[in-house]
Structure formats: structure tokens, C-alpha cells
Scaffold this active site. Structure first.
Site, mmCIF file in Angstrom:
data_model
loop_
_atom_site.group_PDB
_atom_site.id
_atom_site.type_symbol
_atom_site.label_atom_id
_atom_site.label_comp_id
_atom_site.label_asym_id
_atom_site.label_seq_id
_atom_site.Cartn_x
_atom_site.Cartn_y
_atom_site.Cartn_z
ATOM 1 C CB SER A 1 3.939 55.481 -16.689
ATOM 2 O OG SER A 1 2.756 55.742 -17.346
ATOM 3 C CE LYS B 1 0.348 53.105 -8.749
ATOM 4 N NZ LYS B 1 -0.671 53.756 -9.075
ATOM 5 C CB ILE C 1 6.675 45.991 -12.288
ATOM 6 C CG1 ILE C 1 6.072 45.945 -13.690
ATOM 7 C CG2 ILE C 1 7.953 45.161 -12.216
ATOM 8 C CD1 ILE C 1 5.666 44.572 -14.166
ATOM 9 C CE1 TYR D 1 -3.960 52.336 -31.058
ATOM 10 C CE2 TYR D 1 -6.256 52.401 -31.748
ATOM 11 C CZ TYR D 1 -4.923 52.139 -32.029
ATOM 12 O OH TYR D 1 -4.557 51.690 -33.270
ATOM 13 C CG ASP E 1 -4.615 61.355 -9.718
ATOM 14 O OD1 ASP E 1 -3.830 62.288 -9.922
ATOM 15 O OD2 ASP E 1 -4.491 60.204 -10.198
ATOM 16 C CE LYS F 1 18.020 69.482 -8.187
ATOM 17 N NZ LYS F 1 18.716 70.205 -7.110
ATOM 18 C CB CYS G 1 -9.451 35.588 -30.162
ATOM 19 S SG CYS G 1 -11.170 35.678 -29.624
ATOM 20 C CD GLN H 1 -13.715 35.206 -34.590
ATOM 21 O OE1 GLN H 1 -13.788 36.352 -35.026
ATOM 22 N NE2 GLN H 1 -14.345 34.823 -33.482
ATOM 23 C CG HIS I 1 -7.786 35.629 -25.535
ATOM 24 N ND1 HIS I 1 -7.218 36.619 -26.311
ATOM 25 C CD2 HIS I 1 -9.112 35.680 -25.787
ATOM 26 C CE1 HIS I 1 -8.161 37.234 -26.994
ATOM 27 N NE2 HIS I 1 -9.323 36.686 -26.689
ATOM 28 C CD GLU J 1 -3.680 36.065 -25.436
ATOM 29 O OE1 GLU J 1 -3.787 34.898 -25.861
ATOM 30 O OE2 GLU J 1 -4.489 36.974 -25.727
HETATM 31 N N1 GLN Z 1 -14.256 40.121 -32.480
HETATM 32 C C1 GLN Z 1 -14.178 38.701 -32.350
HETATM 33 C C2 GLN Z 1 -15.329 38.150 -31.514
HETATM 34 O O1 GLN Z 1 -15.894 38.878 -30.702
HETATM 35 C C3 GLN Z 1 -12.848 38.263 -31.766
HETATM 36 C C4 GLN Z 1 -12.609 38.707 -30.362
HETATM 37 C C5 GLN Z 1 -11.185 38.598 -29.901
HETATM 38 O O2 GLN Z 1 -10.256 38.530 -30.721
HETATM 39 N N2 GLN Z 1 -10.959 38.659 -28.617
HETATM 40 O O3 GLN Z 1 -15.652 37.004 -31.648
#
Ligand code: GLN
Length: 549
Positions: free
Chosen positions: A14, A17, A19, A54, A148, A188, A382, A386, A508, A510
Site C-alpha cells: 500500500s 506503487k 500511482i 473486499y 514475499d 528512519k 449496471c 437494473q 460501466h 466510470e
Molecule cells: N449482477 C448484475 C449482472 O450480472 C450487475 C452486474 C454489475 O453491476 N456489474 O447483470
């Protein structure tokens, strides 16, 4: 043939690297060189597509449909060029290739071993983009921390490449931490010395040391690090904590990271850095004129990395709108009919996040309802789109049991259904609808206003889709399918007719937002949210005025 820069990390994980690698790449690009970055990850998953957010944060998706580490998102956001499948390789993929070859009999009876077979395959993949002729420089980030067990074959591959190539064609940049001990009031260097020694024991001598630190490094300290890490003092680079990741390239420029790298690679005659757009973006970012609150409704909100690209897209869109976007994280599992007003009433816009599985979906549906009814700007991505489709079915069309078959296989109204091509698929890894697909946008729609184009391409990662059997019901009632993949007959965008800004997208967006090209939907959504905030403010002021009369 390209030249190679390897970026390794020591002392702890963390340190950023990704960036540092992206910042170095940005600087080299700004001097006119063609640069790309790739990441080698030492885990055994073939790709991060099957990992829970996660565990590993967001899964980034490339145009060619690779599910990759989120660092590739940083590479794209900084460099403004797309990455591909070749830019992210894991131990799992390396082993998969070697084992497949072994089964084909390609090793002619030899014992297949980590050295040379695994290391050879790592080397082949490391050189791949360099052989394409497209780039002057390939930066390779090694995931994990030096020392590692699992990163050993990668470090060995770097050692061999360093040995094989002329000195000026391959260098190693090592990122470490210089901790500050409050009690001793001292920075250090020992952990850095140890980490460089560890790397040297594995046969790799770094050429440049980048030191993450909370406090400035004195001349003496730089000299000490240089002496004990066996590099020149000018090759010790200070990387002080920054307010924004987008300031890091400028900090590295001040420190001369690019110049020392160019010197070691014996690249002469490079241009002065051209960072006008970048600087302009930063100026706007640090001096916003307005502020808005956007609710991010998701189920992984505790972990910032889970929605990395969404958060960064808001930074880009905020800067261009001169607007500070304050993200209010709202856990969808905690949203109910009773508390939804209380939890969302201060918002100027609402984004319902992507996701998988049924946990938290009822809260997401509540949030959509609130945004629809209160004319609050809404943006669903996404799963978020839905949820908007389901909410509309339940509360406008009156089909109270409507659902996605992902969450309820026996619903009476499966308004979101599994794509035909997904029905036979059993394996989970790499089998979703992935990567870039074209989408045709309906004239005079909100989507058209946003994109200013009727042909777009966006990246996907999902299995379920809008169920076309209900298209008429939706259109008649006012939720319009304004973007479609005509080849596959898939609805990609829905929007509400009688609402100032209500849009849901199956893809997506983003993933394509960069510093130099903020995504148009995010830009428009921030603007709509700002308009909403101003209108509210005006209404409040008027009320106060009337009351005081
Ligand atoms: N679970 C939903 C699907 O597979 C939406 C997937 C997502 O939000 N990336 O269609």
C-alpha cells in the site's frame, strides 16, 4: 525495441506503487515518449474477476474484455490511452499457460520447473508489449512486496532481463517507506536499507530509490540512503504524501524522477514536459466554486477501493464543473422505507452502484424510488440501472413482485433476465459479457444530449439484462430505452421522461473517465446535481424571506 522500467516495492504494501508508476509514465509521455504500463500480480487467481471487492477492490475492465487489477484504471486515467489483456498478468495465468503447454507435450519430456519454465513464461509476457513496436518505454509494476515468497519468480525474471539487456535498456525503480519515529523525532532509513539488501540478495540492484515519507528528506539523509543502497544521491527521490493522487506527477517532476530515469536509459533530446491540460485540471480541482453532495448507494461502501473508478470519475467531472463533489457513502443494507427520507434528504444527486447478488438490493430500490419521486438527479450503473427498472415495475407499473432473476428466479415479472448467451455457462471466471460494445443512442434523448452522438462504445461486465418482453410497457409508462445494442437487441440505457435527470446504464462509464477526458455522463450528472442544489437553495432563501416578512 522498447526500453524497460521495472517498479518494485519494499518495506510494506500500500505504498502506492501504481500511482508512482503512473506518474512516471505521465512525465515520460509528457516529454513526447510513447509509454505503457503493465502489472504483474503474484496471486494464483487467473485474473481478479472472481475476487470479492473486499479482497482486492474494484475489478477494472479493459476494452478487449480483460478483468484486471484496479491499478490499470490509474494507468488509463493518467495516460489517457487504453490498456488491454496484455497489461495485467497473474501467477495463475502464467501457470495456466505453462501447464497447458505441458499437457500438449510441448516440453518434449523435460521436467517442468519454476526456473526456467515459469520464469521464461514471465519474461515472455514482460517483453510482449515491448516487441509490438508501439512503445518507446514499458513500465512494469510488480505486485506485492520484495521478500514475499510468491514474488520470487517475478524478481528472478527481472534479474534475468536486466542481465540480458544492455544497461541502458532496463532499469529498476524501488519504492520504499521512510517511517518517522515520533519518540525519536527522526526519519528512519533502516527498513529501506534492509529492503534493498533483500532485493540485492535476489540478484536485483535498484537504480532509483523512491522514498514514501511524511516529512521532507534532508540532504544528509538522502546521502545516507544512497550510500547504503548503492545508488547515486540524485537517484534518491522523495515522495511526500500528497493531497491528491493527481499531484504526484508534479511532485515527481520537481524531484527529477523522470530526468534521472531518462539519464539512466540514455535517452537524449527529449522535449520539455507538456502538462498544460494536467495543470489546468489541477488548478480547477483545488479551487472549486461550488460544492454538492452525491449519495453513493452501494454494499461495499466501507472499502473505498471497491468503487475506485466511480470515485475518480467524480474527481474528473467535479474539476471540469468547478465543483467539489462530496461523496456521501450510504450502505444499501441500512436503507429502508422508514429511514430513506432522513438518509437522503441532504443529497443533490444519487448514484446507485454496480454489484452482484441480493444483499442490499431492497435498499437500492428504495433509493431509486426516492430519487424518482423527488426529482433528485439519479444515475444508475449496471446493477444500479437494473434496480431502476425493477423499481419502476413495482411502483409505477404496479407489478409488486417484479425482480431480476438473479435475486428471484421465480418472480412473476422477470423484468431483468439472464442473457440468452449466459444460460449455458457454468464457469464463473471470465464468462460475463465483458469489454467494449457499441451502443446506438436515440435522438432527442437525455443520453444524446449528454454524448452529443448517436454512436458510442462503452465497457460491460454483467450477466443479466433488461427483459425485452416488457419494452412496450416501459416505453408507454415513461421509462425510455434510449440506448441499444442493435446487433444483440440489448437495452443499454434507460431514462425517465418526466424527470430533470434520471439515467441508468447497463455498462460501466466510470471505466473510461480520464483526467483529460472526463466521462460525459459524470460531467452532466454533476452539473444536474449542482442545478438541483442551486434550485433548492433558492427555494430555501425564498421561504426564509417570506417568513421574515
Ligand atoms: N449482477 C448484475 C449482472 O450480472 C450487475 C452486474 C454489475 O453491476 N456489474 O447483470
Amino acid at each position: 525495441m522498447a526500453k524497460f522500467i521495472f517498479v518494485t516495492g519494499g518495506v510494506t504494501s500500500s505504498l502506492g506503487k501504481g500511482i508512482i508508476a503512473a506518474s512516471l509514465a505521465k512525465l515520460l509521455q509528457s516529454r513526447g515518449l510513447k509509454v505503457t504500463i503493465q502489472k504483474f500480480d503474484p496471486y494464483i487467481n487467473v485474473d481478479p474477476g472472481t475476487l470479492n471487492p473486499y479482497e482486492h477492490g474494484e475489478c477494472f475492465v479493459t476494452d478487449d474484455g480483460a478483468e484486471t487489477d484496479l491499478d490499470l484504471g490509474h494507468y488509463e486515467r493518467f495516460l489517457n490511452i487504453p490498456t488491454s489483456q496484455a497489461n495485467n498478468v497473474t501467477t495463475g495465468r502464467i501457470y495456466q499457460t505453462v501447464i497447458n503447454k505441458e499437457r500438449e507435450g510441448a516440453y518434449l519430456g523435460k521436467t517442468v520447473q519454476v526456473v526456467p519454465h515459469i520464469t521464461d513464461e514471465i519474461k515472455r509476457r514482460m517483453m510482449l508489449l515491448g516487441n509490438s513496436g508501439e512503445y518507446d518505454i514499458i513500465i512494469t509494476e510488480l505486485g506485492g512486496t520484495v521478500g514475499d515468497i510468491e514474488s520470487l519468480p517475478f524478481v528472478e525474471a527481472v534479474r534475468q532481463i536486466q542481465w540480458e539487456l544492455p544497461d541502458e535498456d532496463c532499469i529498476v525503480v524501488h519504492l520504499t517507506l521512510i517511517p518517522y519515529l515520533k519518540a525519536a523525532k527522526e526519519l528512519k532509513t533502516k527498513p529501506t536499507q534492509h529492503s534493498v539488501r533483500l532485493l540485492s540478495q535476489e540478484g536485483v540492484q535498484p537504480n532509483v530509490i523512491v522514498c514514501r515519507t511524511e516529512r521532507a528528506l534532508s540532504k544528509e539523509l538522502r546521502k545516507k540512503i544512497a550510500l547504503f543502497c548503492n545508488v547515486k544521491t540524485e537517484a534518491v527521490i522523495e515522495a511526500m504524501d500528497a493531497n491528491s493522487i493527481y499531484e504526484v506527477p508534479l511532485k515527481m517532476l520537481q524531484e527529477g524522477l523522470d530526468v534521472i530515469v531518462l539519464k539512466k536509459l540514455q535517452i537524449n533530446g527529449y522535449a520539455a514536459p507538456e502538462l498544460n491540460k494536467w495543470n489546468h485540471f489541477l488548478q480547477m480541482l483545488v479551487a472549486p466554486k461550488h460544492k454538492i453532495n452525491i449519495g453513493l448507494i452501494g454494499k461495499y461502501v466501507e472499502l473505498q477501493d471497491a468503487y475506485k473508478s466511480i470515485l475518480e470519475a467524480f474527481v474528473h467531472a467535479g474539476s471540469i464543473n468547478q465543483c467539489k463533489v462530496n461523496i456521501v457513502n450510504i450502505h444499501s443494507e441500512h436503507l429502508t422505507t422508514k429511514n430513506v427520507h432522513e438518509k437522503l434528504k441532504e443529497l443533490d444527486g444519487l448514484l446507485v452502484a454496480p454489484g452482484f447478488g441480493s444483499r442490499g438490493v431492497e435498499g437500492k430500490i428504495e433509493a431509486v424510488k426516492y430519487a424518482r419521486e423527488n426529482k433528485l438527479p439519479f444515475f444508475g450503473i449496471c446493477l444500479g440501472m437494473q434496480m431502476a427498472v425493477i423499481e419502476f415495475a413495482r411502483n409505477v407499473l404496479g407489478w409488486t413482485n417484479a425482480h431480476s432473476t438473479e435475486m428471484d428466479a421465480n418472480t412473476s415479472h422477470p423484468v431483468i433476465a439472464l442473457m440468452e448467451e449466459q444460460k449455458k455457462i457454468k464457469n464463473k471466471g471470465g464468462t460475463m459479457r465483458l469489454g467494449a460494445y457499441p451502443c446506438e443512442i436515440q435522438n432527442e434523448s437525455l443520453a444524446f444530449k449528454i454524448y452529443q452522438s448517436s454512436e458510442i462504445s462503452e465497457r460491460h461486465r454483467h450477466r443479466w439484462e433488461f427483459n425485452n418482453n416488457y419494452i412496450k410497457d416501459y416505453t408507454n409508462a415513461g421509462l425510455i430505452p434510449s440506448g441499444k445494442n442493435t446487433a444483440k437487441e440489448l437495452v443499454e440505457i434507460v431514462e425517465l421522461k418526466d424527470h430533470p435527470f434520471f439515467i441508468g446504464v447497463q455498462f460501466h462509464p466510470e471505466l473510461k473517465s480520464t483526467v483529460e477526458n472526463p466521462h460525459p455522463i459524470f460531467v452532466a450528472f454533476v452539473k444536474a446535481s449542482h442545478d438541483f442544489a442551486q434550485k433548492n437553495e433558492a427555494a430555501k432563501n425564498k421561504l426564509a424571506e417570506n417568513q421574515s416578512l
